[in-house]
Scaffold this motif. Sequence first.
Motif, short mmCIF file in Angstrom:
data_model
loop_
_atom_site.label_atom_id
_atom_site.label_comp_id
_atom_site.label_asym_id
_atom_site.label_seq_id
_atom_site.Cartn_x
_atom_site.Cartn_y
_atom_site.Cartn_z
N ARG A 16 0.83 -1.20 0.00
CA ARG A 16 0.00 0.00 0.00
C ARG A 16 0.87 1.26 0.00
O ARG A 16 1.96 1.26 0.58
N PRO A 17 0.39 2.33 -0.63
CA PRO A 17 1.13 3.60 -0.58
C PRO A 17 1.29 4.08 0.86
O PRO A 17 0.34 4.06 1.65
N GLY A 18 2.49 4.48 1.20
CA GLY A 18 2.75 5.02 2.52
C GLY A 18 3.19 4.01 3.56
O GLY A 18 3.36 4.37 4.72
N SER A 19 3.40 2.74 3.15
CA SER A 19 3.80 1.73 4.14
C SER A 19 5.17 2.04 4.73
O SER A 19 5.38 1.90 5.94
N SER A 20 6.11 2.49 3.88
CA SER A 20 7.44 2.86 4.40
C SER A 20 7.36 4.08 5.29
O SER A 20 8.06 4.17 6.30
N VAL A 21 6.49 5.03 4.93
CA VAL A 21 6.30 6.21 5.76
C VAL A 21 5.73 5.82 7.11
O VAL A 21 6.12 6.37 8.15
N VAL A 66 -1.11 9.30 20.13
CA VAL A 66 -2.47 9.42 19.61
C VAL A 66 -2.44 9.63 18.10
O VAL A 66 -3.20 8.99 17.35
N LEU A 67 -1.57 10.51 17.64
CA LEU A 67 -1.50 10.79 16.21
C LEU A 67 -1.04 9.57 15.42
O LEU A 67 -1.53 9.31 14.31
N PHE A 68 -0.12 8.78 15.99
CA PHE A 68 0.32 7.58 15.28
C PHE A 68 -0.80 6.55 15.19
O PHE A 68 -0.96 5.90 14.15
N VAL A 69 -1.56 6.39 16.26
CA VAL A 69 -2.68 5.44 16.23
C VAL A 69 -3.70 5.86 15.17
O VAL A 69 -4.23 5.03 14.41
N VAL A 70 -3.99 7.16 15.10
CA VAL A 70 -4.91 7.66 14.08
C VAL A 70 -4.36 7.42 12.68
O VAL A 70 -5.08 7.00 11.76
N ALA A 71 -3.04 7.69 12.50
CA ALA A 71 -2.41 7.46 11.20
C ALA A 71 -2.47 5.99 10.82
O ALA A 71 -2.73 5.65 9.65
N LEU A 72 -2.23 5.11 11.78
CA LEU A 72 -2.30 3.67 11.52
C LEU A 72 -3.70 3.25 11.10
O LEU A 72 -3.88 2.47 10.14
N CYS A 74 -6.01 5.15 9.71
CA CYS A 74 -6.28 5.69 8.38
C CYS A 74 -5.59 4.87 7.31
O CYS A 74 -6.14 4.63 6.22
N TRP A 75 -4.38 4.42 7.58
CA TRP A 75 -3.64 3.61 6.60
C TRP A 75 -4.31 2.25 6.40
O TRP A 75 -4.42 1.77 5.27
N LEU A 76 -4.76 1.63 7.49
CA LEU A 76 -5.39 0.32 7.39
C LEU A 76 -6.68 0.38 6.59
O LEU A 76 -7.01 -0.55 5.85
N PHE A 77 -7.43 1.46 6.74
CA PHE A 77 -8.71 1.60 6.05
C PHE A 77 -8.57 2.28 4.69
O PHE A 77 -9.58 2.55 4.03
N ALA A 82 -6.58 11.38 4.78
CA ALA A 82 -6.56 11.49 6.24
C ALA A 82 -5.23 11.00 6.79
O ALA A 82 -4.68 11.57 7.75
N PHE A 83 -4.68 9.95 6.18
CA PHE A 83 -3.37 9.43 6.58
C PHE A 83 -2.29 10.50 6.40
O PHE A 83 -1.46 10.73 7.28
N ARG A 84 -2.33 11.16 5.25
CA ARG A 84 -1.34 12.20 4.97
C ARG A 84 -1.48 13.36 5.95
O ARG A 84 -0.48 13.86 6.50
N ALA A 85 -2.73 13.80 6.21
CA ALA A 85 -2.94 14.92 7.13
C ALA A 85 -2.47 14.58 8.54
O ALA A 85 -1.84 15.40 9.22
N THR A 86 -2.76 13.34 8.98
CA THR A 86 -2.34 12.92 10.31
C THR A 86 -0.82 12.78 10.38
O THR A 86 -0.19 13.16 11.38
#
Length: 233
Positions: A16-21, A66-72, A74-77, A82-86
């Motif tokens: 998926r895009p952003g996995s390395s990020v 908190v921000l990492f959990v939200v980013a995770l 967003c990436w999973l779904f 939203a992933f980029r913004a977080t």
Amino acid sequence: MKLDGAMGRIEAWCSRPGSSVLLALLAITVLDDIRSEVLTVYDAYHVVPEDFPGIVRFAYTDGSHVLFVVALACWLFGLQRAFRATAVSLLGLVTFFLALDVGMLIVTLGTRSSEGGAFSLLWDAFLVWTANVLIFTIWYWMVDRWKYGSSPRAASTPRDLWFPQQETPTLGGEHWQPGFIDYLFLAFNTSVAFSVTHTQFISGRTKVLMMVQALTSLIIMVILAARVVNIIP
């Protein structure tokens, strides 16, 4: 069969895009989590006193979690925007903490009067410098590459960075796309040389990022290193 299915899902997630990020965000979140424990500058100083509002202390201690959990999530779904913004919010927070660490190193320079203080300062400087490289690696990735997704970059798309492989067919060709290691190499060179090396900074925002990173590295590697040399007999 179940194992094959699980491996297939893991491979799909990794592609998926952003996995390395995401992995890099995890690394800087862990680094931010232990910063107050491993950096000796916080042994005698408390940046956020107990009488500060609870929301401020929570943002300082657990904001990155908190921000990492939200980013995770967003990436999973697959919520890329939203992933980029977080991710940008998380990067902004840890960049602020990076600037805070550098400021604390400068403030405590006068207290490093012994040989033990010199080595603890050197340890702190190394950790902050490493965080500087990793944080700006992700900044360069997000600003230059992430907006293009996984498809080849169009010739008419404005560029933020220009790599040698993009203009020399024998090195990469017009459809070559930089990977995470290329941005890590770029951030490392910027922190060591304090200037442009093999990659050109095209847009104004990447030039600002480059100047901020180079200035941060200059403070860490020159001013603090000079202080260590003066302390050690």
